[in-house]
Design a protein around this motif. Structure first.
Motif, PDB file in Angstrom:
ATOM      1  N   PHE A   1      46.317  12.264  58.277  1.00  0.00           N
ATOM      2  CA  PHE A   1      45.188  11.594  57.638  1.00  0.00           C
ATOM      3  C   PHE A   1      43.932  11.824  58.451  1.00  0.00           C
ATOM      4  CE2 PHE A   1      48.105   8.268  55.552  1.00  0.00           C
ATOM      5  CZ  PHE A   1      48.069   8.930  54.341  1.00  0.00           C
ATOM      6  N   GLY A   2      42.849  12.139  57.781  1.00  0.00           N
ATOM      7  CA  GLY A   2      41.577  12.332  58.454  1.00  0.00           C
ATOM      8  C   GLY A   2      40.447  11.946  57.536  1.00  0.00           C
ATOM      9  N   VAL A   3      39.281  12.518  57.796  1.00  0.00           N
ATOM     10  CA  VAL A   3      38.113  12.214  56.977  1.00  0.00           C
ATOM     11  C   VAL A   3      38.274  12.775  55.567  1.00  0.00           C
ATOM     12  CG1 VAL A   3      35.629  12.582  56.730  1.00  0.00           C
ATOM     13  CG2 VAL A   3      36.600  12.107  58.984  1.00  0.00           C
ATOM     14  N   GLY A   4      38.894  13.946  55.459  1.00  0.00           N
ATOM     15  CA  GLY A   4      39.036  14.597  54.165  1.00  0.00           C
ATOM     16  C   GLY A   4      40.302  14.171  53.436  1.00  0.00           C
ATOM     17  N   HIS A   5      40.822  15.089  52.625  1.00  0.00           N
ATOM     18  CA  HIS A   5      41.993  14.774  51.815  1.00  0.00           C
ATOM     19  C   HIS A   5      43.271  15.176  52.543  1.00  0.00           C
ATOM     20  CE1 HIS A   5      39.747  13.436  48.336  1.00  0.00           C
ATOM     21  NE2 HIS A   5      38.857  14.347  48.671  1.00  0.00           N
ATOM     22  N   PRO A   6      44.369  14.465  52.317  1.00  0.00           N
ATOM     23  CA  PRO A   6      45.582  14.644  53.126  1.00  0.00           C
ATOM     24  C   PRO A   6      46.227  16.024  52.951  1.00  0.00           C
ATOM     25  CG  PRO A   6      46.006  13.186  51.271  1.00  0.00           C
ATOM     26  CD  PRO A   6      44.534  13.399  51.306  1.00  0.00           C
ATOM     27  N   GLN A   7      46.769  16.525  54.053  1.00  0.00           N
ATOM     28  CA  GLN A   7      47.481  17.801  54.031  1.00  0.00           C
ATOM     29  C   GLN A   7      48.933  17.613  53.593  1.00  0.00           C
ATOM     30  OE1 GLN A   7      47.762  19.701  57.877  1.00  0.00           O
ATOM     31  NE2 GLN A   7      48.290  21.682  57.011  1.00  0.00           N
ATOM     32  N   PHE A   8      49.515  16.451  53.891  1.00  0.00           N
ATOM     33  CA  PHE A   8      50.900  16.149  53.521  1.00  0.00           C
ATOM     34  C   PHE A   8      50.902  15.168  52.353  1.00  0.00           C
ATOM     35  CE2 PHE A   8      51.068  17.526  57.882  1.00  0.00           C
ATOM     36  CZ  PHE A   8      52.248  18.249  57.997  1.00  0.00           C
ATOM     37  N   LYS A   9      51.705  15.470  51.341  1.00  0.00           N
ATOM     38  CA  LYS A   9      51.770  14.619  50.157  1.00  0.00           C
ATOM     39  C   LYS A   9      53.225  14.413  49.740  1.00  0.00           C
ATOM     40  CE  LYS A   9      47.393  16.468  48.370  1.00  0.00           C
ATOM     41  NZ  LYS A   9      46.715  17.046  47.190  1.00  0.00           N
ATOM     42  N   TYR A  10      53.416  13.446  48.849  1.00  0.00           N
ATOM     43  CA  TYR A  10      54.745  13.247  48.275  1.00  0.00           C
ATOM     44  C   TYR A  10      54.647  13.421  46.772  1.00  0.00           C
ATOM     45  CZ  TYR A  10      59.588  12.133  48.572  1.00  0.00           C
ATOM     46  OH  TYR A  10      60.961  12.260  48.542  1.00  0.00           O
ATOM     47  N   GLU A  11      55.497  14.279  46.226  1.00  0.00           N
ATOM     48  CA  GLU A  11      55.421  14.643  44.812  1.00  0.00           C
ATOM     49  C   GLU A  11      56.795  14.566  44.161  1.00  0.00           C
ATOM     50  OE1 GLU A  11      51.783  17.871  45.535  1.00  0.00           O
ATOM     51  OE2 GLU A  11      53.759  18.582  44.896  1.00  0.00           O
ATOM     52  N   ILE A  12      56.795  14.194  42.881  1.00  0.00           N
ATOM     53  CA  ILE A  12      58.031  14.161  42.090  1.00  0.00           C
ATOM     54  C   ILE A  12      57.959  15.267  41.044  1.00  0.00           C
ATOM     55  CG2 ILE A  12      59.533  12.789  40.616  1.00  0.00           C
ATOM     56  CD1 ILE A  12      58.199  10.277  41.732  1.00  0.00           C
ATOM     57  N   PRO A  13      58.846  16.268  41.102  1.00  0.00           N
ATOM     58  CA  PRO A  13      58.866  17.287  40.047  1.00  0.00           C
ATOM     59  C   PRO A  13      59.363  16.672  38.730  1.00  0.00           C
ATOM     60  CG  PRO A  13      60.057  18.021  42.023  1.00  0.00           C
ATOM     61  CD  PRO A  13      59.823  16.549  42.162  1.00  0.00           C
ATOM     62  N   LEU A  14      58.660  16.971  37.651  1.00  0.00           N
ATOM     63  CA  LEU A  14      59.023  16.430  36.344  1.00  0.00           C
ATOM     64  C   LEU A  14      59.532  17.491  35.373  1.00  0.00           C
ATOM     65  CD1 LEU A  14      55.966  14.042  35.679  1.00  0.00           C
ATOM     66  CD2 LEU A  14      58.146  13.471  36.771  1.00  0.00           C
ATOM     67  N   ALA A  15      59.124  18.720  35.544  1.00  0.00           N
ATOM     68  CA  ALA A  15      59.415  19.776  34.569  1.00  0.00           C
ATOM     69  C   ALA A  15      60.914  19.914  34.330  1.00  0.00           C
ATOM     70  CB  ALA A  15      58.833  21.102  35.044  1.00  0.00           C
ATOM     71  N   GLY A  16      61.301  19.881  33.044  1.00  0.00           N
ATOM     72  CA  GLY A  16      62.697  20.090  32.674  1.00  0.00           C
ATOM     73  C   GLY A  16      63.607  18.917  32.947  1.00  0.00           C
ATOM     74  N   ARG A  17      63.051  17.738  33.309  1.00  0.00           N
ATOM     75  CA  ARG A  17      63.885  16.591  33.634  1.00  0.00           C
ATOM     76  C   ARG A  17      63.736  15.497  32.577  1.00  0.00           C
ATOM     77  NH1 ARG A  17      62.785  15.060  39.800  1.00  0.00           N
ATOM     78  NH2 ARG A  17      64.869  14.123  39.643  1.00  0.00           N
ATOM     79  N   THR A  18      64.728  14.641  32.492  1.00  0.00           N
ATOM     80  CA  THR A  18      64.708  13.507  31.574  1.00  0.00           C
ATOM     81  C   THR A  18      64.456  12.227  32.364  1.00  0.00           C
ATOM     82  OG1 THR A  18      67.078  13.063  31.798  1.00  0.00           O
ATOM     83  CG2 THR A  18      66.406  14.676  30.109  1.00  0.00           C
TER      84      THR A  18
END
Length: 384
Positions: free
Chosen positions: A177-194
């Motif tokens: 975390f810094g002044v700008g936008h975060p380099q590390f993120k958490y994402e959930i893939p949705l494509a092709g899932r129910t």
């Protein structure tokens, strides 16, 4: 209209950079599968403290790239600006970067920029939820980067190498975390899932909390009451000790993003027996959806309104055909003694994966002014 050009790329293509209209920029964004909402023309109208412009890359007469540039003036040197492209620009990052970034630098320097800061929307590493959980309990693992990723992106490695070789300076701090936008993120893939598959990917606590909210009669609706959201958000800020944004910021954000696309931003509100217990903001551009802001009541936390809001946003993102549900920033710490580890523990419960991006980079165009700006920012950080 003036354009800046610099040498041809590896394929002999000469690209030109120049201003484009908001309408041209938006049309380009709509033609892409996924673009950060920070690179839409509307975001320039949200960031009222910056001057914004849309720039386009042309191959002949064809628009092949676009970027939103936010200009920040230097204190006491107003004719110079830091030119900032958050999570952008939208170009072919797999190609010859010189052909793309050289004309950008030439154009911005000619128009008074003392430096460029950009954040390539390019991943370098991905870690699965299982890897993150294992890293948290392993005594010799302190950071995500102590583990080999589940997947490494060669494009990200090439972009990092090319930026460093061309004199760009990395700005992302080690803690994420810094002044700008975060380099590390958490994402959930949705494509092709129910929906069932997404629920099975969550841990037992998340599934139990979603069921608890439903059993308690928590109702989640898409609402319009920004004042109610903001009151709850200020309460959350006082409890969790962060500085809240003013109501006017959210009013501007909703007005600007909705004017560009009525479905761009939504406010979700969770009520229990008439009480507002949680509220969240979802932003969507193309196939990418972001959990942007959240607030929750200290009272009635046991009814799990926050989990209900998250599940409603995930389901709506899936129904809208999104590829990714983005929980935004995390720090890369896996140290159980670090207070920041709770953030990744909360997000890893949703399933999905931790992602490292290339991060933000600066290119000084006027080194003396850049050094003066850097010293100013360091002094300001020490005072805060």
């Amino acid at each position: 209209m003036s354009y800046s050009e610099r040498g041809a790329g590896a394929g002999g293509v000469r690209l030109a950079v120049g201003p484009i209209s908001a309408a041209e920029h938006l049309a380009f964004v709509r033609a892409q599968r996924s673009v950060s909402f920070l690179q839409t023309p509307a975001w320039g109208r949200v960031k009222t403290e910056w001057r914004s412009e849309s720039l386009g890359w042309y191959d002949g007469r064809q628009l092949v790239g676009a970027g939103l540039v936010l200009h920040r003036p230097v204190p006491r040197l107003d004719r110079y600006t830091l030119a900032y492209l958050p999570e952008g620009p939208v170009i072919d990052w797999t190609g010859d970067l010189d052909a793309w970034l050289d004309p950008l630098a030439a154009h911005l320097k000619a128009h008074g920029a003392f430096a460029i800061r950009l954040g390539p929307p390019v991943r370098t590493h991905t870690w699965s939820a299982a890897q993150v959980k294992e890293g948290i309990v392993a005594p010799d693992i302190k950071r995500l980067t102590d583990m080999s990723g589940e997947w490494a992106d060669p494009v990200g490695a090439r972009v990092t190498e090319r930026l460093r070789g061309a004199g760009w300076l990395p700005q992302s701090p080690e803690d994420g975390f810094g002044v700008g936008h975060p380099q590390f993120k958490y994402e959930i893939p949705l494509a092709g899932r129910t929906e069932d598959e997404l629920l099975r990917g969550m841990n037992q606590l998340w599934r139990r909390n979603i069921k608890r909210a439903a059993k308690e009669g928590v109702e989640v609706t898409v609402g319009e009451d920004l004042k109610a959201f903001h009151d709850l958000y200020v309460h959350t800020a006082e409890r969790d000790r962060f500085t809240p944004r003013p109501l006017r910021y959210f009013e501007t954000m909703f007005a600007a993003l909705r004017a560009e696309d009525p479905e761009r931003i939504r406010l979700y509100q969770a009520h229990h027996q008439g009480d507002l217990v949680a509220a969240t903001i979802l932003v969507r551009v193309g196939a990418h959806a972001w959990y942007s802001y959240g607030a929750s009541s200290t009272h009635k936390r046991e009814v799990r309104g926050s989990n209900a809001c998250q599940w409603a946003m995930i389901r709506d993102a899936l129904a809208a055909g999104c590829d990714t549900y983005d929980l935004r920033g995390i720090t890369p710490t896996l140290d159980a003694d670090d207070p920041h580890v709770g953030l990744i523990q909360f997000k890893v419960g949703t399933g999905g994966h931790a992602v490292r991006y290339v991060g933000e980079w600066d290119l000084p165009l006027r080194p003396m002014v850049y050094r003066a700006f850097d010293l100013y920012m360091q002094r300001r950080a020490r005072r805060s």
